[in-house]
Design an enzyme around this catalytic site. Sequence first.
Site, mmCIF file in Angstrom:
data_model
loop_
_atom_site.group_PDB
_atom_site.id
_atom_site.type_symbol
_atom_site.label_atom_id
_atom_site.label_comp_id
_atom_site.label_asym_id
_atom_site.label_seq_id
_atom_site.Cartn_x
_atom_site.Cartn_y
_atom_site.Cartn_z
ATOM 1 N N SER A 236 0.863 -1.282 -0.002
ATOM 2 C CA SER A 236 -0.050 0.051 -0.065
ATOM 3 C C SER A 236 0.734 1.418 -0.096
ATOM 4 O O SER A 236 1.818 1.481 0.762
ATOM 5 C CB SER A 236 -0.932 0.069 1.311
ATOM 6 O OG SER A 236 -1.601 1.278 1.248
ATOM 7 N N LEU A 237 0.559 2.415 -0.871
ATOM 8 C CA LEU A 237 1.166 3.575 -0.868
ATOM 9 C C LEU A 237 0.533 4.682 0.037
ATOM 10 O O LEU A 237 1.053 5.691 0.360
ATOM 11 C CB LEU A 237 1.065 4.198 -2.342
ATOM 12 C CG LEU A 237 1.985 3.609 -3.199
ATOM 13 C CD1 LEU A 237 1.869 4.370 -4.545
ATOM 14 C CD2 LEU A 237 3.561 4.049 -2.775
ATOM 15 N N THR B 230 -8.918 -1.141 2.307
ATOM 16 C CA THR B 230 -8.714 -1.829 0.972
ATOM 17 C C THR B 230 -9.273 -3.198 1.007
ATOM 18 O O THR B 230 -9.906 -3.752 2.043
ATOM 19 C CB THR B 230 -7.308 -1.733 0.418
ATOM 20 O OG1 THR B 230 -6.977 -2.100 -0.733
ATOM 21 C CG2 THR B 230 -6.402 -2.449 1.335
ATOM 22 N N LYS C 296 -13.718 -3.370 2.096
ATOM 23 C CA LYS C 296 -14.694 -2.439 1.802
ATOM 24 C C LYS C 296 -16.174 -2.839 2.110
ATOM 25 O O LYS C 296 -16.884 -1.802 2.376
ATOM 26 C CB LYS C 296 -14.440 -1.901 0.366
ATOM 27 C CG LYS C 296 -13.001 -1.464 0.306
ATOM 28 C CD LYS C 296 -12.859 -0.974 -1.309
ATOM 29 C CE LYS C 296 -11.594 -0.202 -1.608
ATOM 30 N NZ LYS C 296 -11.615 0.256 -2.947
ATOM 31 N N GLY D 162 -3.276 4.660 -12.009
ATOM 32 C CA GLY D 162 -3.929 4.140 -10.806
ATOM 33 C C GLY D 162 -3.326 5.337 -9.664
ATOM 34 O O GLY D 162 -4.056 5.728 -8.597
#
Length: 278
Positions: free
Chosen positions: A20-21, A67, A71, A241
């Site tokens: 994950s960023l 994420t 969700k 993205g």
Amino acid sequence: MASTDRRHRAAVLGSPIAHSLSPVLHRAAYAELGLDDWSYDRFEVDEQALPGFIEGLDGSWAGLSLTMPLKRAIIPLLDGISATAASVEAVNTVVLGEDGRRTGDNTDIPGMIAALRERGVGTVESAAILGAGATASSALAALSGICAGPVTAYVRSAARADEMRGWGERLGVDVRIADWAQAGRALTAPLVIATTPAGAADALAGAVPERPGTLFDVLYEPWPTRLASAWAERGGTVLGGLDLLVHQAVLQVEQMTGRSPAPLAAMRKAGEQALAAR
């Protein structure tokens, strides 16, 4: 009077989560906003562990990013969700109030619209969606506000076709279904949103028209995809993205911290540097 708000913690939850960023983007925002006491972490949490994690949060927590596969699993654990989140039955943002109330939202949808607007795409006459997964429903919801005509979804199975028809009816979008074997035809639409996994649309690179419109490929790693590269070579507008990730994160930061506007440029730069370092 000074605020008694003790909230200064946030995190992203999911499984897998190591890629994950979100921590990079949120921490860059905190630094730019001078929120030195704020922290943003990542936690490996699956559907089974989610209720226990949520119940264990104390008053220092301001918000959560969700994420896959959380969700939808998060919804029964919340006190309420926004109309946007309800429209696609998916929450990617939870704001934890000073009073302990947990409120869910979906920033993917307005994030997608904001990313397109940034690139000069306000409205389109028609659009195409490649794929029919969870991101495709968010794409449909975004298109419900900016697409004046039909949206053609290119799918691989009858079950996926039924899902997309159902989402179209729910969201008020004129959805037309086409078989994945004809996906090359999608590329003539003024706006194409690719929601497929890495590599799934590579074979379409050779079908990019001479004068393509706008491609929004929701992948950010690997980037650019073969389709995005071919599109750019033909002079078309390309969003990736990272554009979606940054714009939805901007909205999360604003909701969780109460500070607006969030620093879009600093967040994007941090994301680009993190991806380049991988």
